[in-house]
Design a protein around this motif. Structure first.
Motif, mmCIF file in Angstrom:
data_model
loop_
_atom_site.group_PDB
_atom_site.id
_atom_site.type_symbol
_atom_site.label_atom_id
_atom_site.label_comp_id
_atom_site.label_asym_id
_atom_site.label_seq_id
_atom_site.Cartn_x
_atom_site.Cartn_y
_atom_site.Cartn_z
ATOM 1 N N LYS A 109 0.824 -1.179 0.000
ATOM 2 C CA LYS A 109 0.000 0.000 0.000
ATOM 3 C C LYS A 109 0.869 1.244 0.000
ATOM 4 O O LYS A 109 1.943 1.275 0.563
ATOM 5 C CB LYS A 109 -0.898 0.014 1.237
ATOM 6 C CG LYS A 109 -1.959 -1.083 1.230
ATOM 7 C CD LYS A 109 -2.860 -0.987 2.413
ATOM 8 C CE LYS A 109 -3.723 0.250 2.353
ATOM 9 N NZ LYS A 109 -4.687 0.326 3.443
ATOM 10 N N VAL A 110 0.357 2.292 -0.609
ATOM 11 C CA VAL A 110 1.102 3.529 -0.693
ATOM 12 C C VAL A 110 0.301 4.643 -0.068
ATOM 13 O O VAL A 110 -0.910 4.582 0.050
ATOM 14 C CB VAL A 110 1.431 3.889 -2.162
ATOM 15 C CG1 VAL A 110 2.284 2.827 -2.792
ATOM 16 C CG2 VAL A 110 0.158 4.102 -2.973
ATOM 17 N N GLY A 148 13.105 5.589 10.160
ATOM 18 C CA GLY A 148 11.910 5.168 9.447
ATOM 19 C C GLY A 148 11.813 3.662 9.368
ATOM 20 O O GLY A 148 12.745 2.989 8.914
ATOM 21 N N VAL A 149 10.689 3.120 9.837
ATOM 22 C CA VAL A 149 10.433 1.678 9.788
ATOM 23 C C VAL A 149 8.988 1.459 9.345
ATOM 24 O O VAL A 149 8.168 2.368 9.358
ATOM 25 C CB VAL A 149 10.671 0.997 11.147
ATOM 26 C CG1 VAL A 149 12.126 1.125 11.587
ATOM 27 C CG2 VAL A 149 9.747 1.563 12.220
ATOM 28 N N VAL A 192 7.028 4.663 7.815
ATOM 29 C CA VAL A 192 7.255 4.954 6.409
ATOM 30 C C VAL A 192 6.465 3.949 5.573
ATOM 31 O O VAL A 192 6.234 2.817 5.991
ATOM 32 C CB VAL A 192 8.750 4.895 6.024
ATOM 33 C CG1 VAL A 192 9.538 5.971 6.739
ATOM 34 C CG2 VAL A 192 9.349 3.521 6.290
ATOM 35 N N TYR A 193 6.044 4.406 4.406
ATOM 36 C CA TYR A 193 5.410 3.546 3.418
ATOM 37 C C TYR A 193 6.395 3.367 2.266
ATOM 38 O O TYR A 193 7.334 4.150 2.111
ATOM 39 C CB TYR A 193 4.110 4.165 2.921
ATOM 40 C CG TYR A 193 3.073 4.357 3.996
ATOM 41 C CD1 TYR A 193 2.152 3.363 4.295
ATOM 42 C CD2 TYR A 193 3.013 5.551 4.716
ATOM 43 C CE1 TYR A 193 1.192 3.541 5.290
ATOM 44 C CE2 TYR A 193 2.065 5.737 5.713
ATOM 45 C CZ TYR A 193 1.159 4.738 5.990
ATOM 46 O OH TYR A 193 0.222 4.918 6.975
ATOM 47 N N VAL A 249 16.527 4.996 7.097
ATOM 48 C CA VAL A 249 15.356 4.140 6.911
ATOM 49 C C VAL A 249 15.788 2.679 6.918
ATOM 50 O O VAL A 249 16.717 2.291 6.204
ATOM 51 C CB VAL A 249 14.642 4.457 5.578
ATOM 52 C CG1 VAL A 249 13.583 3.403 5.256
ATOM 53 C CG2 VAL A 249 14.003 5.837 5.624
ATOM 54 N N ALA A 250 15.102 1.870 7.718
ATOM 55 C CA ALA A 250 15.297 0.418 7.749
ATOM 56 C C ALA A 250 13.922 -0.208 7.590
ATOM 57 O O ALA A 250 13.211 -0.415 8.571
ATOM 58 C CB ALA A 250 15.961 -0.024 9.040
#
Length: 273
Positions: free
Chosen positions: A2-3, A37-38, A81-82, A98-99
């Motif tokens: 999904k976004v 960000g995960v 995060v997406y 971000v991970a």
């Protein structure tokens, strides 16, 4: 996957930055906290439970990296995060890294840099534990395959490997799992790490299995802002130490072990060389 709406992200991020004026690790001063960000909705990788508890392999990796950078658990701020937002969150300095099952590819590297990779995944199939008729992608012909809105994995299977497969499009992977359990469909597909996370959930243990296919190679990296070579070097060092001291293997076992997931060995770090 999904976004979210990119425009909304830009507005929120811009407002946050104008209010906070946050500094950057490796780019003008250290911060008292670190923003990472995960994913919040991927069991086994990145999951936020009620009460604000975070779990998953990516969360464990991110926490380990933060510790090596000098931040304790109480100094970490996890932000959702997406898949479509990861570059924006980095570019607008809403997160320091971000991970989030973030596969390294050239299109993304045009906008951000990566450290790692730290994990190698493959596109695979999740099927019911008693399924005997699906052993390869071609066996999905005339079978019902789950497709998630915004994902290309299932469509790739139908276009290239099983053109007679029937696609059921749902909003998210959790819905696919329920449909698979209820015999509404025969298989779902995405990265094997994501599938293993769902299979390893307590309520799903013993119900599903991975087909063990390798329909693609996906190398997960730590996303960072473009040109932040200092942070890239530090994260690469942390990733090497994580493998050497056994933490990487422990994180894999604790997050995916219940699904009998056989991961690839930790990949060689190639970014930043």
């Amino acid at each position: 996957m999904k976004v979210s709406k990119a425009g909304a992200v830009v507005a929120v991020v811009t407002l946050a930055l104008s209010a906070s004026g946050c500094s950057v690790i490796g780019g003008g001063g250290e911060k008292e906290t670190i923003s990472i960000g995960v994913k919040f909705d991927q069991p086994g990788l990145g999951l936020r439970a009620e009460g604000g508890k975070y779990s998953g392999f990516d969360v464990d990796v991110a926490t380990y990296i933060a510790k090596q950078l000098g931040y304790g658990p109480d100094q970490i701020e996890f932000k959702q995060v997406y898949s479509s937002d990861r570059e924006l969150m980095l570019q607008y300095r809403e997160v320091d890294f971000v991970a989030a099952s973030y596969s390294i590819n050239d299109k993304r590297k045009a906008k951000v840099d990566f450290a790692g990779p730290y994990f190698k995944a493959h596109q695979d199939l999740l099927i019911r534990a008693d399924e005997k008729d699906i052993a390869k992608a071609a066996d999905l012909n005339r079978k019902r395959l789950c497709s998630v809105t915004g994902s290309t994995s299932a469509q790739n299977v139908k276009d290239k490997l099983a053109p007679k497969a029937s696609l059921l499009v749902l909003d998210g992977y959790s819905e696919c799992v329920v449909a698979l359990q209820d015999d509404v469909l025969d298989a779902m597909t995405t990265d094997n790490s994501i599938l293993a996370g769902y299979a390893a959930q307590e309520q799903n243990q013993g119900k599903f299995k991975l087909a063990g296919l390798k329909l693609s190679d996906e190398y997960y990296g730590i996303g960072i802002r473009k040109g932040n070579t200092e942070l890239q070097t530090k994260i690469n060092a942390a990733l090497r130490k994580m493998v050497e001291d056994g933490s990487w293997a422990r994180f894999v076992q604790s997050n995916f072990g219940a699904a009998h997931y056989k991961s690839e060995p930790a990949p060689e770090i190639t970014e930043g060389k």
